[in-house]
Write a protein that holds these residues in place. Structure first.
Motif, PDB file in Angstrom:
ATOM      1  N   LYS A   1       0.818  -1.216   0.000  1.00 37.96           N
ATOM      2  CA  LYS A   1       0.000   0.000   0.000  1.00 37.96           C
ATOM      3  C   LYS A   1       0.852   1.266   0.000  1.00 37.96           C
ATOM      4  O   LYS A   1       0.657   2.165  -0.818  1.00 37.96           O
ATOM      5  N   TRP A   2       1.801   1.343   0.906  1.00 34.79           N
ATOM      6  CA  TRP A   2       2.599   2.570   1.033  1.00 34.79           C
ATOM      7  C   TRP A   2       3.621   2.694  -0.082  1.00 34.79           C
ATOM      8  O   TRP A   2       3.888   3.793  -0.562  1.00 34.79           O
ATOM      9  N   SER A   3       4.202   1.575  -0.498  1.00 31.79           N
ATOM     10  CA  SER A   3       5.197   1.625  -1.580  1.00 31.79           C
ATOM     11  C   SER A   3       4.587   2.188  -2.852  1.00 31.79           C
ATOM     12  O   SER A   3       5.189   3.047  -3.510  1.00 31.79           O
ATOM     13  N   VAL A   4       3.412   1.711  -3.204  1.00 34.19           N
ATOM     14  CA  VAL A   4       2.758   2.184  -4.425  1.00 34.19           C
ATOM     15  C   VAL A   4       2.510   3.684  -4.337  1.00 34.19           C
ATOM     16  O   VAL A   4       2.787   4.426  -5.280  1.00 34.19           O
ATOM     17  N   GLN A   5       2.023   4.144  -3.206  1.00 41.77           N
ATOM     18  CA  GLN A   5       1.728   5.572  -3.066  1.00 41.77           C
ATOM     19  C   GLN A   5       2.991   6.421  -3.114  1.00 41.77           C
ATOM     20  O   GLN A   5       2.996   7.517  -3.689  1.00 41.77           O
ATOM     21  N   ILE A   6       4.071   5.928  -2.539  1.00 44.52           N
ATOM     22  CA  ILE A   6       5.345   6.649  -2.600  1.00 44.52           C
ATOM     23  C   ILE A   6       5.850   6.690  -4.038  1.00 44.52           C
ATOM     24  O   ILE A   6       6.304   7.737  -4.518  1.00 44.52           O
ATOM     25  N   LEU A   7       5.783   5.565  -4.733  1.00 46.80           N
ATOM     26  CA  LEU A   7       6.247   5.515  -6.120  1.00 46.80           C
ATOM     27  C   LEU A   7       5.448   6.484  -6.999  1.00 46.80           C
ATOM     28  O   LEU A   7       6.017   7.169  -7.854  1.00 46.80           O
ATOM     29  N   VAL A   8       4.149   6.549  -6.785  1.00 47.18           N
ATOM     30  CA  VAL A   8       3.321   7.474  -7.559  1.00 47.18           C
ATOM     31  C   VAL A   8       3.686   8.918  -7.213  1.00 47.18           C
ATOM     32  O   VAL A   8       3.861   9.757  -8.099  1.00 47.18           O
ATOM     33  N   ALA A   9       3.817   9.213  -5.932  1.00 47.62           N
ATOM     34  CA  ALA A   9       4.127  10.584  -5.497  1.00 47.62           C
ATOM     35  C   ALA A   9       5.485  11.047  -6.009  1.00 47.62           C
ATOM     36  O   ALA A   9       5.657  12.220  -6.346  1.00 47.62           O
ATOM     37  N   ALA A  10       6.442  10.149  -6.079  1.00 54.56           N
ATOM     38  CA  ALA A  10       7.803  10.522  -6.477  1.00 54.56           C
ATOM     39  C   ALA A  10       8.036  10.412  -7.984  1.00 54.56           C
ATOM     40  O   ALA A  10       9.127  10.708  -8.458  1.00 54.56           O
ATOM     41  N   SER A  11       7.016  10.022  -8.722  1.00 52.84           N
ATOM     42  CA  SER A  11       7.200   9.789 -10.160  1.00 52.84           C
ATOM     43  C   SER A  11       7.397  11.064 -10.964  1.00 52.84           C
ATOM     44  O   SER A  11       7.852  11.019 -12.096  1.00 52.84           O
ATOM     45  N   HIS A  12       7.084  12.217 -10.387  1.00 52.71           N
ATOM     46  CA  HIS A  12       7.202  13.476 -11.113  1.00 52.71           C
ATOM     47  C   HIS A  12       8.530  14.179 -10.870  1.00 52.71           C
ATOM     48  O   HIS A  12       8.714  15.307 -11.320  1.00 52.71           O
ATOM     49  N   GLY A  13       9.415  13.527 -10.130  1.00 52.51           N
ATOM     50  CA  GLY A  13      10.708  14.134  -9.871  1.00 52.51           C
ATOM     51  C   GLY A  13      11.034  14.101  -8.400  1.00 52.51           C
ATOM     52  O   GLY A  13      10.272  13.559  -7.597  1.00 52.51           O
ATOM     53  N   PRO A  14      12.168  14.659  -8.028  1.00 49.39           N
ATOM     54  CA  PRO A  14      12.593  14.622  -6.624  1.00 49.39           C
ATOM     55  C   PRO A  14      11.514  15.196  -5.709  1.00 49.39           C
ATOM     56  O   PRO A  14      10.834  16.155  -6.058  1.00 49.39           O
ATOM     57  N   ILE A  15      11.395  14.572  -4.549  1.00 47.46           N
ATOM     58  CA  ILE A  15      10.382  14.996  -3.587  1.00 47.46           C
ATOM     59  C   ILE A  15      10.962  14.895  -2.183  1.00 47.46           C
ATOM     60  O   ILE A  15      11.751  13.998  -1.891  1.00 47.46           O
TER      61      ILE A  15
ATOM     62  N   THR B   1       4.469   0.441 -15.338  1.00 51.16           N
ATOM     63  CA  THR B   1       3.680  -0.778 -15.198  1.00 51.16           C
ATOM     64  C   THR B   1       2.494  -0.545 -14.263  1.00 51.16           C
ATOM     65  O   THR B   1       1.373  -0.975 -14.544  1.00 51.16           O
ATOM     66  N   LEU B   2       2.731   0.141 -13.150  1.00 51.55           N
ATOM     67  CA  LEU B   2       1.640   0.454 -12.226  1.00 51.55           C
ATOM     68  C   LEU B   2       0.607   1.345 -12.910  1.00 51.55           C
ATOM     69  O   LEU B   2      -0.602   1.187 -12.675  1.00 51.55           O
ATOM     70  N   GLN B   3       1.054   2.261 -13.751  1.00 56.65           N
ATOM     71  CA  GLN B   3       0.127   3.132 -14.469  1.00 56.65           C
ATOM     72  C   GLN B   3      -0.750   2.323 -15.415  1.00 56.65           C
ATOM     73  O   GLN B   3      -1.946   2.562 -15.517  1.00 56.65           O
ATOM     74  N   ARG B   4      -0.152   1.343 -16.102  1.00 60.32           N
ATOM     75  CA  ARG B   4      -0.942   0.485 -16.983  1.00 60.32           C
ATOM     76  C   ARG B   4      -1.960  -0.318 -16.184  1.00 60.32           C
ATOM     77  O   ARG B   4      -3.098  -0.487 -16.605  1.00 60.32           O
ATOM     78  N   LEU B   5      -1.549  -0.811 -15.014  1.00 61.98           N
ATOM     79  CA  LEU B   5      -2.470  -1.555 -14.154  1.00 61.98           C
ATOM     80  C   LEU B   5      -3.602  -0.658 -13.679  1.00 61.98           C
ATOM     81  O   LEU B   5      -4.775  -1.053 -13.682  1.00 61.98           O
ATOM     82  N   THR B   6      -3.278   0.569 -13.291  1.00 59.47           N
ATOM     83  CA  THR B   6      -4.295   1.525 -12.865  1.00 59.47           C
ATOM     84  C   THR B   6      -5.254   1.831 -14.011  1.00 59.47           C
ATOM     85  O   THR B   6      -6.475   1.886 -13.813  1.00 59.47           O
TER      86      THR B   6
ATOM     87  N   LEU C   1      12.992   8.556  -7.810  1.00 60.24           N
ATOM     88  CA  LEU C   1      12.906   7.196  -8.339  1.00 60.24           C
ATOM     89  C   LEU C   1      14.095   6.892  -9.230  1.00 60.24           C
ATOM     90  O   LEU C   1      14.567   7.766  -9.965  1.00 60.24           O
ATOM     91  N   THR C   2      14.569   5.668  -9.161  1.00 56.13           N
ATOM     92  CA  THR C   2      15.627   5.208 -10.049  1.00 56.13           C
ATOM     93  C   THR C   2      14.994   4.827 -11.395  1.00 56.13           C
ATOM     94  O   THR C   2      13.759   4.713 -11.493  1.00 56.13           O
ATOM     95  N   PRO C   3      15.797   4.606 -12.425  1.00 50.53           N
ATOM     96  CA  PRO C   3      15.231   4.183 -13.715  1.00 50.53           C
ATOM     97  C   PRO C   3      14.398   2.894 -13.597  1.00 50.53           C
ATOM     98  O   PRO C   3      13.364   2.776 -14.251  1.00 50.53           O
ATOM     99  N   VAL C   4      14.832   1.980 -12.764  1.00 51.89           N
ATOM    100  CA  VAL C   4      14.071   0.732 -12.569  1.00 51.89           C
ATOM    101  C   VAL C   4      12.707   1.047 -11.962  1.00 51.89           C
ATOM    102  O   VAL C   4      11.682   0.477 -12.355  1.00 51.89           O
ATOM    103  N   ALA C   5      12.673   1.963 -11.021  1.00 52.89           N
ATOM    104  CA  ALA C   5      11.402   2.342 -10.396  1.00 52.89           C
ATOM    105  C   ALA C   5      10.514   3.100 -11.376  1.00 52.89           C
ATOM    106  O   ALA C   5       9.285   2.973 -11.321  1.00 52.89           O
ATOM    107  N   MET C   6      11.100   3.875 -12.270  1.00 58.77           N
ATOM    108  CA  MET C   6      10.292   4.569 -13.284  1.00 58.77           C
ATOM    109  C   MET C   6       9.639   3.539 -14.212  1.00 58.77           C
ATOM    110  O   MET C   6       8.482   3.704 -14.603  1.00 58.77           O
ATOM    111  N   GLU C   7      10.369   2.485 -14.530  1.00 61.27           N
ATOM    112  CA  GLU C   7       9.793   1.400 -15.330  1.00 61.27           C
ATOM    113  C   GLU C   7       8.640   0.748 -14.560  1.00 61.27           C
ATOM    114  O   GLU C   7       7.576   0.461 -15.125  1.00 61.27           O
ATOM    115  N   LEU C   8       8.842   0.517 -13.271  1.00 64.09           N
ATOM    116  CA  LEU C   8       7.792  -0.038 -12.429  1.00 64.09           C
ATOM    117  C   LEU C   8       6.591   0.898 -12.400  1.00 64.09           C
ATOM    118  O   LEU C   8       5.442   0.451 -12.486  1.00 64.09           O
ATOM    119  N   HIS C   9       6.839   2.197 -12.293  1.00 65.34           N
ATOM    120  CA  HIS C   9       5.745   3.169 -12.282  1.00 65.34           C
ATOM    121  C   HIS C   9       4.920   3.080 -13.564  1.00 65.34           C
ATOM    122  O   HIS C   9       3.694   3.156 -13.534  1.00 65.34           O
TER     123      HIS C   9
END
Length: 133
Positions: A30-44, A100-105, A90-98
């Protein structure tokens, strides 16, 4: 007549699934997904995450960020100032994950009405069973 797959044992399944399950448990939390989404737009900054993620405690945010950093999904940068400024990115790997999460959403959004209807049909058909339990 069906043939049984006798080559599959719980040990074989667990040996293959364990590392994957561990990664999925971490990134799908739950928290990881929300952090990944929040940080997907750049440093936070930590405080921005804390304010932006409803219901997360400071301790849970700290632990989740630490785990994401350990897994190589988030980088933590400390700027030498008073008070110190810390940013997470987010690292490049996490951006790739993001992505994937966006497609799932997107899939969930497209199919939420279908799933709600399927649940209603199932519940209507199984209502007597649910009441007997």
């Amino acid at each position: 007549m069906s043939q049984r797959n006798t080559g599959v044992t719980s040990q074989v399944v667990n040996a293959h699934a364990c590392p994957v399950r561990e990664v999925l448990d971490r990134v799908a939390g739950k928290w990881s997904v929300q952090i990944l989404v929040a940080a997907s737009h750049g440093p936070i900054r930590f405080t921005e995450l804390e304010r932006g993620i409803e219901g997360i405690s400071r301790r849970m945010l700290t632990l989740t960020l630490r785990n994401l950093e350990r897994d190589g999904l988030v980088t933590r940068t400390v700027y030498p100032m008073v008070p110190p400024r810390v940013e997470y990115e987010l690292t490049p790997v996490a951006m790739e994950l993001h992505e994937t999460l966006q497609r799932l959403t997107d899939w969930a959004e497209r199919n939420r009405h279908y799933i709600a209807q399927a649940r209603a049909v199932y519940d209507a058909e199984h209502q007597p069973e649910l009441l007997d339990v």
